[in-house]
Write a protein that holds these residues in place. Structure first.
Motif, PDB file in Angstrom:
ATOM      1  N   ALA A 227      42.143  13.500  28.276  1.00 29.37           N
ATOM      2  CA  ALA A 227      41.786  12.265  28.978  1.00 29.37           C
ATOM      3  C   ALA A 227      42.608  11.088  28.484  1.00 29.37           C
ATOM      4  N   LEU A 228      42.876  11.051  27.183  1.00 33.51           N
ATOM      5  CA  LEU A 228      43.678   9.963  26.629  1.00 33.51           C
ATOM      6  C   LEU A 228      45.136  10.075  27.048  1.00 33.51           C
ATOM      7  N   GLU A 229      45.632  11.293  27.165  1.00 34.12           N
ATOM      8  CA  GLU A 229      47.034  11.486  27.534  1.00 34.12           C
ATOM      9  C   GLU A 229      47.272  11.203  29.019  1.00 34.12           C
ATOM     10  N   GLN A 230      46.299  11.459  29.860  1.00 37.00           N
ATOM     11  CA  GLN A 230      46.505  11.338  31.308  1.00 37.00           C
ATOM     12  C   GLN A 230      46.506   9.889  31.789  1.00 37.00           C
ATOM     13  N   ASP A 231      45.930   9.003  31.032  1.00 39.37           N
ATOM     14  CA  ASP A 231      45.863   7.597  31.438  1.00 39.37           C
ATOM     15  C   ASP A 231      46.950   6.814  30.701  1.00 39.37           C
TER      16      ASP A 231
END
Length: 547
Positions: A227-231
């Motif tokens: 989730a942190l990488e996708q945003d």
């Protein structure tokens, strides 16, 4: 807070009168002040404070209070109370009798300034500078070094606790920095799963259920990282130290597979020193020395040992627990040189000694390292009838070696390795295969000839000379001086709490060791000024019967 330098000045008359009446012979703190004044000046700490803003409490006083705090093993609250209520402290700090002191949190803020300013040893170094100016500390004297283990200030976690607590620490960090992003995103079940501190009794009891639980933790961790990488807008969150630790832990312990997450077997995890145990002190690592195991750090203590001067600690060097002692020699010598207290003779144990360190030409300061070099590990050196390397005659100019049976080597190969140069010497197979004393020379069952690995000539001869000398009584008598450093370590552990880290992290542990060393120096210096003799080695009543 800003710094407005204040000289330490004279002791208020009333404070001096009452303190002298209460302590007619003085005590350690008062005697130190009488001999050296305040030891510190506000200008010593100018780089740590801004030029503008609310005036700070005088740094020279905070520095002295910190040293006295370690001298008497007081908490921050205890030290603040001592400033308000003790006459000897008011005397040493040049305070009025009715001075109200300060809030205890000021001491924590002062230590934080030292750590953030990369001057964890400033209190010790400034003290040594004053002692050097007074002639109590000299360069080109005798010093000795040894190390001891320091336990981490956080609890040691099992693997199950470690993984769940690392994810919990990451969630707490995100909730602190950006709760508006985290709250709507996080699954409801996570509040129950990671809302409280993870402890062993909260884990599933059976092995199978624990495995299911850990796989769930692994999936949750990867879900958060994804989730942190996708945003793209979450750059700040991805850079949080807790997220870096989560990513590193998951890399070591889990493997992503098409059907889920696999927990790696213990044999796949690699060496312990590559893994942290707790997200709250990731610098504390596992180490083992003989039968001792611990999580934490290692502190190297160096002290003077000249007969005519007080024995003062000149440097402390804190490293991860797994680091070898021999790696500390270069930074210790560099630090002593910068402090202008480079020793002429440096006494250490075998863990610090390398062959190169025996040659003073490898040390720009010309320090003589005095310590036993380790014995030859090969089996030939342990059996009296076997042929060790010393049984071979080496002709360095001809680049040839002659064995005890008179055969000359066939090859002489010089190899450059990453950290050293080695010479490989090989004998002819036809000479060794039918040699009548082959079993005394090599146990190679495949029929290969004897091979020797040599150091360059200067190093080889230095090592041979050291191994010969260290068994003689003159060398042993001279080396006996090193044993005193063990008493210093015992003093630090038993009287000053050196064994247990007060704070989290390597640099704060270094700060603790530096303050502790300054406190020991105060006690030793006052003992020397008052003529109190040094303690001698205690001998049990049974051992004394030998004499």
């Amino acid at each position: 807070m800003s710094l407005h330098p204040q000289p330490w000045g004279d002791i208020p008359e009333e404070t001096a009168r009452v303190a002298r009446a209460s302590f007619p012979k003085g005590n350690t703190i008062m005697r130190l002040h009488d001999e050296f004044g305040a030891l510190y000046q506000d200008q010593d700490f100018a780089a740590l404070f801004p030029r503008h803003g609310q005036p700070a409490w005088s740094p020279w006083r905070l520095a002295l209070i910190t040293v006295y705090q370690f001298l008497e093993q007081l908490s921050d609250r205890g030290a603040a109370d001592a400033v308000r209520g003790r006459l000897d402290w008011k005397y040493a700090l040049s305070l009025d009798l009715d001075d109200s002191g300060f809030d205890h949190t000021v001491l924590s803020e002062f230590r934080t300034r030292l750590v953030n300013g990369n001057v964890e040893l400033l209190l010790l170094d400034q003290m040594l500078s004053r002692f050097r100016e007074s002639g109590l500390l000299k360069s080109r004297g005798k010093q000795r070094t040894d190390s001891t283990h320091v336990l981490t200030s956080v609890r040691v976690l099992t693997r199950h606790e470690h993984l769940a607590e690392t994810l919990r620490a990451a969630l707490n960090a995100l909730a602190t920095v950006d709760p508006l992003w985290l709250k709507p995103w996080v699954p409801e079940a996570w509040f129950e799963r990671y809302g409280r501190r993870m402890e062993e009794f909260r884990l599933p009891k059976s092995k199978a259920n624990r495995m299911v639980y850990l796989q769930q933790v692994g999936q949750d961790g990867f879900r958060l990282l994804d989730a942190l990488e996708q945003d793209e807008d979450l750059v700040q969150l991805r850079s949080l130290p807790a997220i870096h630790l989560l990513r590193a832990a998951w890399h070591h312990h889990f493997e992503r597979q098409p059907d889920g997450v696999r927990l790696r077997d213990p044999e796949e995890l690699g060496p312990h020193y590559e893994r942290f145990n707790s997200p709250y002190d990731p610098g504390a690592r596992f180490a083992q020395k003989k039968n001792r195991r611990w999580h934490g750090y290692k502190v190297h203590l160096t002290e003077t040992c000249d007969d005519e001067l007080p024995h003062l600690i000149t440097h402390v060097h804190t490293v991860p627990a797994f680091q070898a002692d021999i790696d500390a020699m270069t930074p210790v010598h560099t630090a002593l040189s910068q402090k202008q207290v480079t020793p002429a003779e440096h006494f250490v144990d075998s863990a610090y000694v390398s062959t190169a360190s025996l040659i003073t030409s490898t040390n720009p300061e010309g320090t003589e390292v005095i310590g036993p070099i380790r014995a030859d590990p090969h089996w030939q050196s342990r059996e009296p009838d076997a042929f060790s390397t010393e049984a071979f005659q080496i002709d360095w100019e001809a680049r040839a070696v002659t064995c005890p049976q008179g055969h000359v080597s066939r090859k002489w190969l010089v190899r450059e390795r990453p950290k050293r140069t080695v010479i490989s010497v090989r004998f002819a197979r036809r000479d060794c295969l039918h040699c009548p004393v082959r079993q005394r020379c090599t146990r190679n069952v495949s029929g290969h000839a004897r091979e020797l690995t040599l150091m360059p000539q200067e190093l080889f001869e230095a090592r041979h000379a050291q191994r010969t000398a260290q068994h003689g009584q003159p060398w042993l008598t001279r080396y006996h001086r090193r044993a005193g450093i063990e008493g210093t370590i015992s003093q630090g552990v038993r009287a000053y709490g050196l064994r247990q880290a007060r704070y989290r992290g390597e640099r704060k542990t270094q700060l603790q060791a530096g303050c502790l060393a300054a406190a020991i120096n105060v006690e030793r210096l006052v003992a020397w000024l008052t003529g109190r003799p040094r303690e001698t080695t205690r001998i049990s009543r049974f051992a004394a019967l030998v004499g």
